[in-house]
Design a protein around this motif. Sequence first.
Motif, PDB file in Angstrom:
ATOM      1  N   LYS A  25       0.783  -1.234   0.000  1.00 16.73           N
ATOM      2  CA  LYS A  25       0.000   0.000   0.000  1.00 16.73           C
ATOM      3  C   LYS A  25       0.818   1.289   0.000  1.00 16.73           C
ATOM      4  N   CYS A  26       2.107   1.208   0.361  1.00 21.26           N
ATOM      5  CA  CYS A  26       2.876   2.439   0.560  1.00 21.26           C
ATOM      6  C   CYS A  26       3.799   2.721  -0.633  1.00 21.26           C
ATOM      7  N   ALA A  27       4.014   3.992  -0.893  1.00 26.22           N
ATOM      8  CA  ALA A  27       4.940   4.415  -1.949  1.00 26.22           C
ATOM      9  C   ALA A  27       6.215   4.931  -1.290  1.00 26.22           C
ATOM     10  N   PHE A  28       7.354   4.404  -1.733  1.00 26.41           N
ATOM     11  CA  PHE A  28       8.637   4.744  -1.125  1.00 26.41           C
ATOM     12  C   PHE A  28       9.418   5.727  -1.994  1.00 26.41           C
ATOM     13  N   ILE A  79      10.270   1.257   8.920  1.00 27.11           N
ATOM     14  CA  ILE A  79       9.551   0.930   7.688  1.00 27.11           C
ATOM     15  C   ILE A  79       9.112   2.194   6.949  1.00 27.11           C
ATOM     16  N   GLY A  80       8.693   3.218   7.700  1.00 23.72           N
ATOM     17  CA  GLY A  80       8.041   4.359   7.081  1.00 23.72           C
ATOM     18  C   GLY A  80       8.874   5.591   6.853  1.00 23.72           C
ATOM     19  N   SER A  81      10.091   5.634   7.379  1.00 25.10           N
ATOM     20  CA  SER A  81      10.880   6.869   7.217  1.00 25.10           C
ATOM     21  C   SER A  81      11.257   7.117   5.758  1.00 25.10           C
ATOM     22  N   ASN A  82      11.211   6.073   4.940  1.00 19.36           N
ATOM     23  CA  ASN A  82      11.543   6.182   3.519  1.00 19.36           C
ATOM     24  C   ASN A  82      10.287   6.327   2.653  1.00 19.36           C
ATOM     25  N   CYS A  83       9.127   6.559   3.304  1.00 20.66           N
ATOM     26  CA  CYS A  83       7.859   6.689   2.570  1.00 20.66           C
ATOM     27  C   CYS A  83       7.553   8.148   2.255  1.00 20.66           C
ATOM     28  N   PHE A  84       6.718   8.346   1.238  1.00 20.08           N
ATOM     29  CA  PHE A  84       6.132   9.663   1.002  1.00 20.08           C
ATOM     30  C   PHE A  84       5.129   9.974   2.122  1.00 20.08           C
ATOM     31  N   GLU A  85       4.815  11.257   2.291  1.00 20.17           N
ATOM     32  CA  GLU A  85       3.994  11.697   3.425  1.00 20.17           C
ATOM     33  C   GLU A  85       2.642  10.979   3.468  1.00 20.17           C
ATOM     34  N   ALA A  86       1.976  10.856   2.324  1.00 19.21           N
ATOM     35  CA  ALA A  86       0.657  10.207   2.301  1.00 19.21           C
ATOM     36  C   ALA A  86       0.752   8.752   2.754  1.00 19.21           C
ATOM     37  N   SER A  87       1.830   8.078   2.373  1.00 12.37           N
ATOM     38  CA  SER A  87       2.010   6.686   2.764  1.00 12.37           C
ATOM     39  C   SER A  87       2.328   6.549   4.251  1.00 12.37           C
ATOM     40  N   ARG A  88       3.027   7.538   4.810  1.00 14.89           N
ATOM     41  CA  ARG A  88       3.287   7.513   6.253  1.00 14.89           C
ATOM     42  C   ARG A  88       1.981   7.554   7.038  1.00 14.89           C
ATOM     43  N   ILE A  89       1.045   8.383   6.571  1.00 10.16           N
ATOM     44  CA  ILE A  89      -0.248   8.490   7.246  1.00 10.16           C
ATOM     45  C   ILE A  89      -0.986   7.153   7.168  1.00 10.16           C
ATOM     46  N   LEU A  90      -0.983   6.523   5.984  1.00 10.40           N
ATOM     47  CA  LEU A  90      -1.627   5.214   5.814  1.00 10.40           C
ATOM     48  C   LEU A  90      -1.016   4.173   6.747  1.00 10.40           C
ATOM     49  N   LEU A  91       0.310   4.159   6.806  1.00  7.56           N
ATOM     50  CA  LEU A  91       1.019   3.178   7.633  1.00  7.56           C
ATOM     51  C   LEU A  91       0.687   3.373   9.104  1.00  7.56           C
ATOM     52  N   MET A 172      18.129  11.509   2.358  1.00 13.76           N
ATOM     53  CA  MET A 172      17.617  11.629   1.007  1.00 13.76           C
ATOM     54  C   MET A 172      16.579  12.739   0.941  1.00 13.76           C
ATOM     55  N   GLY A 173      16.518  13.433  -0.167  1.00 11.26           N
ATOM     56  CA  GLY A 173      15.519  14.484  -0.337  1.00 11.26           C
ATOM     57  C   GLY A 173      15.893  15.406  -1.473  1.00 11.26           C
TER      58      GLY A 173
END
Length: 305
Positions: A25-28, A79-91, A172-173
């Motif tokens: 479900k998450c985008a990295f 797991i989530g520090s490498n995710c986009f913001e929307a995916s962090r919320i989902l996670l 990264m950024g």
Amino acid sequence: LELKNYVRNLFDKYFEEILVFARKKCAFIQHQVEVSKIDMLCTILTSLLLKIHNMNLMEDMDIKAYILKLFIWTTLWSIGSNCFEASRILLERHVRKLLENHEEIDLPDGSLWEYRIHPESKVWEKWEQIIPEFIFNPNQQFFDMIVSTTDTVRFGYVSEILLKAGHPVMFMGDTGVGKSIIAKEILSRLALQGEIIPVFMNFSAQTNSQRTQEMIENRLEKRKRTLLGAPIGKKVIIFIDDVNMPKLEVYGAQPPIELLRQYLDFKGLYDREKMYWKDIVDLIIAAACGPPGGARNPLTARFLR
């Protein structure tokens, strides 16, 4: 033994399900192999657990509740520090739903990304409460100034835990978000504690592997013929800015990055003249890179691993 089993049960019951959810479900921001996420989780969790000095004074339920908080927080960040913001919320929502009926659960209001666990009081604490006050220094270069925000504080906090544990860190950024300044602030703070020697390097399109090796070895002491290392009692952290700048060879390799990857995998390098192996100890690699494009190249999966 009971607490070890408790930690193991948390992993068995929840971790794989959270990992599978993130995979589907998450985008990295950058693809990363899952064993790296597990390694990061174990490093942070071990570091935080080792800081518990008054465990014998805590009740069993209090210890388990604290361990559960650490497990939730470290799982989110690994797991989530490498995710986009929307995916962090989902996670984060998925983690809350998964753990809402757990016996020792104690979750704060709002997003878990807004909190850390206070090492002394062992309660959830907002990042806003530990943002240092900005003090203007007229002698400091404008581009070296940093006005601390929630992002700089939380990324700095997690990175500091990893670097103290000897774990390599990648910032990264996009260009201009302050990766290099955050990294330099962390290393300067660690240097003040007396055990860390920070070294700053910049890669460019012309950087080659021989020059990279020379710059690394010049910062280390020769302990014996086949062993290099930081001065006794200290650790060297080499921070490499724009690590993905070296140009590609004809077959697509980037020799300076492969040299770093060789050290990260095997903890040593070859002597270029006599071709014998030299082990390296007490050296930690940190790096920063922007997204591929322009003069920047994609990083190899083996190096990112």
